[in-house]
Design an enzyme around this catalytic site. Sequence first.
Site, short mmCIF file in Angstrom:
data_model
loop_
_atom_site.label_atom_id
_atom_site.label_comp_id
_atom_site.label_asym_id
_atom_site.label_seq_id
_atom_site.Cartn_x
_atom_site.Cartn_y
_atom_site.Cartn_z
N ASP A 1 0.66 -1.50 -0.23
CA ASP A 1 -0.20 -0.17 0.19
C ASP A 1 0.70 1.17 0.11
O ASP A 1 0.78 1.76 1.16
CB ASP A 1 -0.82 0.01 1.65
CG ASP A 1 -2.25 1.03 1.07
OD1 ASP A 1 -2.16 1.39 -0.38
OD2 ASP A 1 -2.62 1.33 2.20
N GLU B 1 -3.11 10.54 -0.67
CA GLU B 1 -4.10 9.67 -0.83
C GLU B 1 -4.25 8.99 0.81
O GLU B 1 -5.80 8.62 1.07
CB GLU B 1 -3.62 8.26 -1.78
CG GLU B 1 -5.20 7.40 -2.08
CD GLU B 1 -5.69 6.28 -1.12
OE1 GLU B 1 -6.59 5.95 -1.10
OE2 GLU B 1 -4.65 6.25 -0.09
N GLU B 2 -3.75 8.68 1.51
CA GLU B 2 -4.06 8.50 2.37
C GLU B 2 -4.47 9.17 4.03
O GLU B 2 -5.11 8.90 4.84
CB GLU B 2 -2.70 7.61 3.15
CG GLU B 2 -1.38 6.74 2.44
CD GLU B 2 -2.60 5.38 2.88
OE1 GLU B 2 -3.77 5.24 3.57
OE2 GLU B 2 -2.27 4.35 2.75
#
Length: 351
Positions: A103, A137-138
Site C-alpha cells: 500500500d 491519498e492516505e
Amino acid sequence: MARLMPASNSVKDLLVELMKIDSTTTREAQVATALTEYLRSKGWIVREQHLKEQPERFNILVTKKEVTGKGPRFLFNSHLDTVPPFIPPSFDETNIYGRGSNDAKGQVASMIKAAERLSIECPELVDDIGLLFVVGEETDHAGMIEANKLNLQPEFLVVGEPTDMKFARMQKGATKFAIKVQGKAAHSGYPNMGESAIEKLLDILNELRSYPWPSDEKLGSTTLNIGFIKGGQAVNALAAEAEAAVMFRVTKSVDEILQKVREIVGTRGVVEVWGRNEPVQLTEPPPEYESHVVAFNTDIPYFANRDKLKATFLFGPGSITNAHSKDEFIPLEELEGAVDVYVNLARKMLA
C-alpha cells in the site's frame, strides 16, 4: 537526493528501491523525484504537477507522447504516499516486507513494469497508455483533487490498491468528522460547580456506538471507528473541552449518516465534517478474474471525470488486512502476477 538503482530489471528490485525512500504523507517529494528520473531514463515523458499550497509535493503523469486533449485512453493510477512510520524493506524467497510493500508502492512498481512490457510487446498501444501517481491519498486525497486540474478523460481507469489479486466490484463510502464539546471547568472535588466536556463526549460516543447503523445486502454493514479522543486540562479538574475524530465506512448514504449523527449530538456539541464520499459501483472484470467487495477508501470517488469513463477497475497484489501495520508485506508471486494482469487488462480494453 535519492535515486532508484534496481539491481536488475525485475519488479521486485524496483519495489525494494522505492521502499528504501521514506514517502510518508507530506514527504513524497524524494520518491516522486526518483521515479521521475528513473522513468525519463527509460524514455517516458514525465509531467510534474505540484500542489498549489504545498509546491514541494507533486504528482507525476507518465506517457510516451506529449499529453494533448483528453490524454491517454487507458490510465494506470496509484499513490506515492504511505502511512507512518517508515519501515525499511526486507525480503525472503516468498515475500517483501516493509512500509508501502502493498500500500501502495507494490502497485506502483507493478504498474510501471506492466507499462514497460506493453511498450515492448504492444508498441501500437503504448501511445494510449498513461500512469498517474499522486500524493496524499492516505489523508485528504489532495493529490487526486489537484490532478483533476489536468482534466484527463481516459476511457479506462485502473486504480492500484491491495485487493488480494481480486478485482473489486464495489467500494464502501466514507465520511470523517470531528465532534467538539464544550464544558465548564471546575475543581473535581466539587463536580456540582461545573460540567465535564469529556463525560458529555463519552455519552455521545456511546450512543453512536449503540445505534443500529444501516447495512446493505451487497456492501455489508456500516461501521464506525473512533480514531482520536482528546480533552481536559488536569486530572483534578472537570474538562472544559473535549473532541473526538470519527470515521464511518458507509454502505447506504453519507447524508443519512451525518443527519443521524447530528441528531444524536444535538445541542451537546458541534459536528465538523472533514471529508465524505458515497459508495462506488465499479466495473466487473473480464470473466477470467474473480471479484469482491472492499471496505477501504480510495482516490476513485475524487476523480472528477469518473462519470465519463467506460470502465473503472480497482485491483492489486497484497492484502489490505496487513496494510498500515508493522507486519505489512506483499507476496512476490502476487507482485509478479499483477504485472501480467495489468498487461492483459490493457490489451483487452484497448483491443
